[in-house]
Scaffold this active site. Structure first.
Site, PDB file in Angstrom:
ATOM      1  N   GLY A   1      41.173  44.082  31.155  1.00  0.00           N
ATOM      2  CA  GLY A   1      40.633  43.038  30.924  1.00  0.00           C
ATOM      3  C   GLY A   1      40.399  42.388  30.295  1.00  0.00           C
ATOM      4  O   GLY A   1      40.400  41.807  29.663  1.00  0.00           O
ATOM      5  N   ARG A   2      41.475  40.854  31.094  1.00  0.00           N
ATOM      6  CA  ARG A   2      41.993  40.061  30.726  1.00  0.00           C
ATOM      7  C   ARG A   2      40.619  38.729  29.940  1.00  0.00           C
ATOM      8  O   ARG A   2      40.802  38.476  28.986  1.00  0.00           O
ATOM      9  CB  ARG A   2      42.736  39.193  32.079  1.00  0.00           C
ATOM     10  CG  ARG A   2      43.621  37.870  31.127  1.00  0.00           C
ATOM     11  CD  ARG A   2      44.252  37.525  32.005  1.00  0.00           C
ATOM     12  NE  ARG A   2      44.654  38.012  33.164  1.00  0.00           N
ATOM     13  CZ  ARG A   2      45.782  38.672  34.232  1.00  0.00           C
ATOM     14  NH1 ARG A   2      46.759  37.667  34.027  1.00  0.00           N
ATOM     15  NH2 ARG A   2      45.422  38.709  35.740  1.00  0.00           N
TER      16      ARG A   2
ATOM     17  N   ARG B   1      44.755  52.121  54.971  1.00  0.00           N
ATOM     18  CA  ARG B   1      44.380  53.262  55.264  1.00  0.00           C
ATOM     19  C   ARG B   1      43.283  53.235  56.432  1.00  0.00           C
ATOM     20  O   ARG B   1      43.489  53.101  57.478  1.00  0.00           O
ATOM     21  CB  ARG B   1      44.566  54.684  55.481  1.00  0.00           C
ATOM     22  CG  ARG B   1      44.335  55.547  55.655  1.00  0.00           C
ATOM     23  CD  ARG B   1      44.620  56.943  55.124  1.00  0.00           C
ATOM     24  NE  ARG B   1      43.982  57.628  55.631  1.00  0.00           N
ATOM     25  CZ  ARG B   1      42.609  58.535  55.581  1.00  0.00           C
ATOM     26  NH1 ARG B   1      41.242  57.854  55.366  1.00  0.00           N
ATOM     27  NH2 ARG B   1      42.180  60.035  56.815  1.00  0.00           N
TER      28      ARG B   1
ATOM     29  N   ASP C   1      38.880  38.922  42.259  1.00  0.00           N
ATOM     30  CA  ASP C   1      38.479  37.241  42.385  1.00  0.00           C
ATOM     31  C   ASP C   1      39.556  36.668  42.616  1.00  0.00           C
ATOM     32  O   ASP C   1      39.179  35.382  43.278  1.00  0.00           O
ATOM     33  CB  ASP C   1      37.323  37.166  41.469  1.00  0.00           C
ATOM     34  CG  ASP C   1      38.027  36.845  39.645  1.00  0.00           C
ATOM     35  OD1 ASP C   1      39.252  37.646  39.923  1.00  0.00           O
ATOM     36  OD2 ASP C   1      37.547  36.202  38.919  1.00  0.00           O
ATOM     37  N   GLY C   2      40.228  36.426  42.083  1.00  0.00           N
ATOM     38  CA  GLY C   2      42.029  35.770  42.323  1.00  0.00           C
ATOM     39  C   GLY C   2      42.209  35.106  43.246  1.00  0.00           C
ATOM     40  O   GLY C   2      42.101  34.712  44.287  1.00  0.00           O
TER      41      GLY C   2
ATOM     42  N   GLY D   1      46.790  41.433  41.610  1.00  0.00           N
ATOM     43  CA  GLY D   1      47.022  42.565  40.625  1.00  0.00           C
ATOM     44  C   GLY D   1      46.287  44.379  41.411  1.00  0.00           C
ATOM     45  O   GLY D   1      45.494  44.237  41.667  1.00  0.00           O
TER      46      GLY D   1
ATOM     47  N   ASP E   1      38.694  45.331  37.271  1.00  0.00           N
ATOM     48  CA  ASP E   1      38.698  45.053  36.226  1.00  0.00           C
ATOM     49  C   ASP E   1      37.272  44.852  35.812  1.00  0.00           C
ATOM     50  O   ASP E   1      36.140  44.682  36.100  1.00  0.00           O
ATOM     51  CB  ASP E   1      38.836  43.274  36.299  1.00  0.00           C
ATOM     52  CG  ASP E   1      40.567  43.331  35.429  1.00  0.00           C
ATOM     53  OD1 ASP E   1      40.832  42.296  35.063  1.00  0.00           O
ATOM     54  OD2 ASP E   1      41.081  44.639  34.609  1.00  0.00           O
TER      55      ASP E   1
ATOM     56  N   GLN F   1      46.255  51.806  33.397  1.00  0.00           N
ATOM     57  CA  GLN F   1      45.564  51.612  33.829  1.00  0.00           C
ATOM     58  C   GLN F   1      45.235  51.697  35.158  1.00  0.00           C
ATOM     59  O   GLN F   1      43.904  51.367  36.369  1.00  0.00           O
ATOM     60  CB  GLN F   1      44.775  50.871  33.598  1.00  0.00           C
ATOM     61  CG  GLN F   1      44.626  51.023  31.217  1.00  0.00           C
ATOM     62  CD  GLN F   1      43.534  50.823  29.997  1.00  0.00           C
ATOM     63  OE1 GLN F   1      42.844  50.563  30.158  1.00  0.00           O
ATOM     64  NE2 GLN F   1      45.115  49.725  30.017  1.00  0.00           N
TER      65      GLN F   1
ATOM     66  N   ASP G   1      35.184  42.790  37.864  1.00  0.00           N
ATOM     67  CA  ASP G   1      34.548  41.749  37.866  1.00  0.00           C
ATOM     68  C   ASP G   1      34.804  40.596  39.332  1.00  0.00           C
ATOM     69  O   ASP G   1      35.132  39.496  38.979  1.00  0.00           O
ATOM     70  CB  ASP G   1      35.596  41.190  36.610  1.00  0.00           C
ATOM     71  CG  ASP G   1      37.364  40.755  37.321  1.00  0.00           C
ATOM     72  OD1 ASP G   1      38.243  39.548  36.318  1.00  0.00           O
ATOM     73  OD2 ASP G   1      37.121  41.162  38.172  1.00  0.00           O
TER      74      ASP G   1
ATOM     75  N   ARG H   1      41.475  61.261  19.907  1.00  0.00           N
ATOM     76  CA  ARG H   1      39.939  61.835  19.890  1.00  0.00           C
ATOM     77  C   ARG H   1      40.923  63.029  19.155  1.00  0.00           C
ATOM     78  O   ARG H   1      40.552  62.713  18.013  1.00  0.00           O
ATOM     79  CB  ARG H   1      38.947  61.560  20.334  1.00  0.00           C
ATOM     80  CG  ARG H   1      37.724  62.238  19.142  1.00  0.00           C
ATOM     81  CD  ARG H   1      36.846  62.358  20.297  1.00  0.00           C
ATOM     82  NE  ARG H   1      35.702  60.915  20.397  1.00  0.00           N
ATOM     83  CZ  ARG H   1      35.479  60.337  19.529  1.00  0.00           C
ATOM     84  NH1 ARG H   1      35.763  60.454  17.900  1.00  0.00           N
ATOM     85  NH2 ARG H   1      34.999  58.717  20.062  1.00  0.00           N
TER      86      ARG H   1
ATOM     87  N   ARG I   1      51.981  37.799  42.540  1.00  0.00           N
ATOM     88  CA  ARG I   1      51.456  37.023  41.920  1.00  0.00           C
ATOM     89  C   ARG I   1      51.765  36.096  42.500  1.00  0.00           C
ATOM     90  O   ARG I   1      52.924  35.493  41.895  1.00  0.00           O
ATOM     91  CB  ARG I   1      50.852  36.763  40.317  1.00  0.00           C
ATOM     92  CG  ARG I   1      50.137  38.194  39.914  1.00  0.00           C
ATOM     93  CD  ARG I   1      49.572  38.123  38.205  1.00  0.00           C
ATOM     94  NE  ARG I   1      49.241  39.550  38.039  1.00  0.00           N
ATOM     95  CZ  ARG I   1      47.641  39.723  38.411  1.00  0.00           C
ATOM     96  NH1 ARG I   1      47.208  39.367  39.370  1.00  0.00           N
ATOM     97  NH2 ARG I   1      47.249  41.120  37.779  1.00  0.00           N
TER      98      ARG I   1
ATOM     99  N   GLY J   1      32.305  57.635  23.590  1.00  0.00           N
ATOM    100  CA  GLY J   1      32.021  58.288  22.475  1.00  0.00           C
ATOM    101  C   GLY J   1      32.606  56.693  21.321  1.00  0.00           C
ATOM    102  O   GLY J   1      32.212  57.670  20.541  1.00  0.00           O
TER     103      GLY J   1
ATOM    104  N   THR K   1      39.946  45.437  42.130  1.00  0.00           N
ATOM    105  CA  THR K   1      40.651  45.429  40.869  1.00  0.00           C
ATOM    106  C   THR K   1      39.986  46.463  39.691  1.00  0.00           C
ATOM    107  O   THR K   1      38.808  46.848  40.665  1.00  0.00           O
ATOM    108  CB  THR K   1      40.007  44.381  40.109  1.00  0.00           C
ATOM    109  OG1 THR K   1      40.263  44.157  39.344  1.00  0.00           O
ATOM    110  CG2 THR K   1      39.125  43.639  41.003  1.00  0.00           C
TER     111      THR K   1
HETATM  112  O1  F6P Z   1      43.286  41.952  37.063  1.00  0.00           O
HETATM  113  C1  F6P Z   1      43.595  43.189  36.638  1.00  0.00           C
HETATM  114  C2  F6P Z   1      44.158  43.251  35.608  1.00  0.00           C
HETATM  115  O2  F6P Z   1      44.984  44.989  35.519  1.00  0.00           O
HETATM  116  C3  F6P Z   1      44.297  42.701  34.191  1.00  0.00           C
HETATM  117  O3  F6P Z   1      42.915  43.951  33.847  1.00  0.00           O
HETATM  118  C4  F6P Z   1      45.378  42.353  33.250  1.00  0.00           C
HETATM  119  O4  F6P Z   1      45.448  41.730  31.971  1.00  0.00           O
HETATM  120  C5  F6P Z   1      45.855  42.298  34.023  1.00  0.00           C
HETATM  121  O5  F6P Z   1      45.512  42.361  35.385  1.00  0.00           O
HETATM  122  C6  F6P Z   1      47.892  42.811  34.306  1.00  0.00           C
HETATM  123  O6  F6P Z   1      48.377  41.463  35.418  1.00  0.00           O
HETATM  124  P1  F6P Z   1      50.369  42.129  35.214  1.00  0.00           P
HETATM  125  O7  F6P Z   1      50.182  43.105  36.261  1.00  0.00           O
HETATM  126  O8  F6P Z   1      50.322  40.365  35.798  1.00  0.00           O
HETATM  127  O9  F6P Z   1      51.106  42.187  34.141  1.00  0.00           O
END
Ligand code: F6P
Length: 320
Positions: free
Chosen positions: A171-172, A21, A103-104, A11, A128, A252, A130, A155, A72, A186, A126
């Protein structure tokens, strides 16, 4: 060492261009040639390469996404795909590879090192956050601020209509983004994959809050914590309050990287080149307590990074 390569995989994340760069200009400063492989591991396997010059990375530090594109790639998870990628590295005389991703991506990089023997350094990027071994990743701060800006807007309307909003963030598998956005925004409740939650207890808390004078609530939920549509409908049914759902999705992942994401990218890219020049075989760059560090590459994807429970408990206290 005369020639290295760089690839962005998995991603995309805001700040990847700043990292590209930094890698290209740090390498050229060290008299290295740099090859950019396009479209992630799929492009690496296909040999889609271009020479990267200092001018190739002009005007991109402020751009989201990745000029090398990403993809991917299932084939990279196969022995055949790994062998093809190793053959391409040999064909292009690559003596070191820098992979920018999560991480992948690093799991694939570890396998590619085993098959090819080419030194590999991972640059964690990433939204995430993670990746184990580093406090934060390129793009995470930008995604937090993008989601936070959206929640501040939500809000306004939640307050005007006295509604509950469930806001789903990315955040898969992990709740780092949800936790920081929830605390900063908040939020009354933060739902993350790592922590079991009791929906009925949440509904009771929401009803209590209304009795104590609250007129609107925000529930931030990581997409990996469950089905946000079902949860929003259940809360509406159990509380009788108006509930709306907003899924922030891929906004995001885009937008101009924040200064923090850019500076991290500049530091990580430079360090990755230095590690290759220093003879490292397999590593990732990271930041721990403000210091740029080298991390074992396998650690980044084999280990599980823990949520900061102090932040989670703080958010609970402050949401009363
Ligand atoms: O790994 C980052 C991420 O944005 C995850 O938070 C999300 O679930 C996933 O990639 C979405 O993947 P794709 O862009 O292939 O739909």
């Amino acid at each position: 060492m005369h020639r290295i390569a760089v690839v962005t995989a998995g991603g995309d994340a805001p700040g990847m261009n700043a990292a590209i760069r930094s890698i290209v200009r740090s390498a050229i400063h060290e008299r290295l040639e740099v090859i950019g492989f396009e479209r992630g591991y799929a492009g690496l396997i296909a040999g889609q390469a271009r020479m990267m010059m200092a001018r190739s990375v002009s005007g991109i530090i402020n751009l989201g996404g990745t000029i090398l594109k990403t993809h991917r790639c299932e084939e990279m998870k196969t022995p055949q795909g790994l062998r093809k990628a190793a053959d391409v590295l040999r064909k292009f005389k690559i003596e070191g590879l820098i992979v920018i991703g999560g991480d992948g991506t690093f799991r694939g990089a570890s396998r590619l090192h085993e098959v090819s023997g080419v030194p590999i350094v991972g640059v964690p990027a990433t939204i995430d956050n993670d990746v184990a071994g580093t406090d934060t990743t390129i793009g995470f701060d930008t995604a937090v601020n993008t989601a936070l800006s959206a929640i501040d807007k939500i809000r306004d309307t939640a307050t005007s209509h006295e509604r509950i909003f469930v806001v789903e963030v990315m955040g898969r598998r992990r709740g780092f983004l949800a936790l920081e956005v929830g605390l900063a925004g908040g939020a009354e409740e933060i739902l993350v994959p790592e922590i079991e939650f009791d929906l009925d207890a949440i509904c009771e808390r929401l009803k209590m809050a209304r009795e104590e004078g609250k007129t609107s609530e925000i529930i931030v939920m990581a997409e990996g914590a469950g089905n946000s549509r079902r949860i929003a409908d259940y809360i509406a049914e159990k509380t009788g309050f108006q509930v709306r759902l907003t899924v922030l999705g891929h906004i995001q992942r885009g937008g101009p990287p924040t200064a923090k994401s850019r500076i991290l990218a500049c530091q990580f890219g430079y360090e990755a080149v230095k590690l290759l020049l220093g003879g490292v075989e397999k590593a990732a760059v990271g930041i721990r307590d403000g210091r740029i560090v080298s991390v074992d590459l396998d650690y980044t994807w084999k280990e599980t990074k823990e949520l900061d429970m102090r932040l989670y408990r703080l958010a609970q206290v402050l949401s009363a």
